[in-house]
Design an enzyme around this catalytic site. Structure first.
Site, mmCIF file in Angstrom:
data_model
loop_
_atom_site.group_PDB
_atom_site.id
_atom_site.type_symbol
_atom_site.label_atom_id
_atom_site.label_comp_id
_atom_site.label_asym_id
_atom_site.label_seq_id
_atom_site.Cartn_x
_atom_site.Cartn_y
_atom_site.Cartn_z
ATOM 1 C CB CYS A 2 -5.115 -5.092 -5.624
ATOM 2 S SG CYS A 2 -5.538 -3.859 -4.370
HETATM 3 N N1 GLN Z 1 -7.294 1.738 -3.850
HETATM 4 C C1 GLN Z 1 -7.599 0.389 -3.468
HETATM 5 C C2 GLN Z 1 -7.218 0.086 -2.030
HETATM 6 O O1 GLN Z 1 -6.700 0.890 -1.330
HETATM 7 C C3 GLN Z 1 -6.945 -0.611 -4.394
HETATM 8 C C4 GLN Z 1 -5.462 -0.609 -4.231
HETATM 9 C C5 GLN Z 1 -4.721 -1.372 -5.250
HETATM 10 O O2 GLN Z 1 -5.162 -1.651 -6.360
HETATM 11 N N2 GLN Z 1 -3.535 -1.623 -4.875
HETATM 12 O O3 GLN Z 1 -7.454 -0.990 -1.587
#
Ligand code: GLN
Length: 232
Positions: A2
């Site tokens: 994210c």
């Molecule tokens: N693992 C977290 C999720 O699935 C964060 C994912 C991310 O940082 N892309 O939301």
């Protein structure tokens, strides 16, 4: 991965942080510039902000780029402290509001940019698919934000592949860790921005080195190294 953004400073509009800059979180939702894991952040978004001492959140499982209601209201939302995020769900994680940052314990707002093995987190035997970030947020709230560095170091030792960039705020403190992904800081005259990647090409953005804790308060910005060789 994210992308997230935090603000601590004078009261500003949420749109000025999240929607208006040329490479804002809205643009990062479809065209991030520094993302190493995943290509876009289409699995939802969340904006949290402090209204006095009260954390408030607006979250969605739809892409930020298409949210015309938020686009209309964000210029009227003003705060001195903001935690916002756009999500690219890790494979196997549910796409639902409960998995969408920012998370809160009623005092802090927290976002996680990364992934961690369920086996390294409490109650790894859950039958339901539960988002790693949701459990990680609960763990950090339980341990207390003053132990943030210790928690990240321990999880990093338990899961060598973990990526653990955390961003958290309580209205007077903005905390972040770098563990496996990017983070930049912009010191403005009216406050400080911490962001997974710069929202514009201002030359004053500084990259935060990996494996650090950053703390922003009214007194300024401090950096501390997270030494993986030291136990919690
Ligand atoms: N693992 C977290 C999720 O699935 C964060 C994912 C991310 O940082 N892309 O939301």
């Amino acid at each position: 991965m994210c992308r997230h953004l935090g603000w601590l400073g004078r009261e500003v509009t949420v749109s000025s942080l999240v929607l208006d800059p040329p490479h804002s979180l809205r643009v990062q939702s479809y065209a991030p510039r520094r993302q190493r894991h995943g290509m876009m952040n289409a699995d939802g978004w969340g904006v949290g902000f402090f209204d006095g001492a009260t954390p408030r959140r607006w979250r969605s499982t739809a892409p930020l780029w298409g949210d015309v209601s938020f686009d209309s209201v964000a210029p009227a939302l003003r705060s001195h402290c903001v935690v916002a995020s756009v999500r690219s769900a890790t494979v196997g994680m549910p796409i639902e509001i409960s998995a969408t940052a920012p998370f809160t314990d009623g005092r802090w707002l927290l976002a996680h940019n990364g992934a961690v093995d369920r086996a390294a987190l409490p109650n790894p035997a859950s039958a339901e698919p539960v988002c790693d970030s949701t459990i990680l947020a609960e763990l950090i709230f339980t341990r207390g934000l003053d132990a943030l560095g210790e928690v990240i170091r321990q999880l990093g030792a338990d899961d060598p592949n973990a990526r653990l960039n955390i961003l958290a705020a309580n209205g007077s403190r903005l905390l972040a860790t770098t563990w496996g992904d990017t983070l930049s800081v912009l010191r403005r005259d009216d406050g400080v921005v911490l962001a997974s990647e710069p929202y514009d090409d201002d030359p004053n953005w500084e990259d935060v080195p990996d494996r650090h804790v950053v703390e922003v308060t009214a007194d300024g910005v401090t950096f501390a190294e997270l030494d993986p060789t030291k136990g919690p």
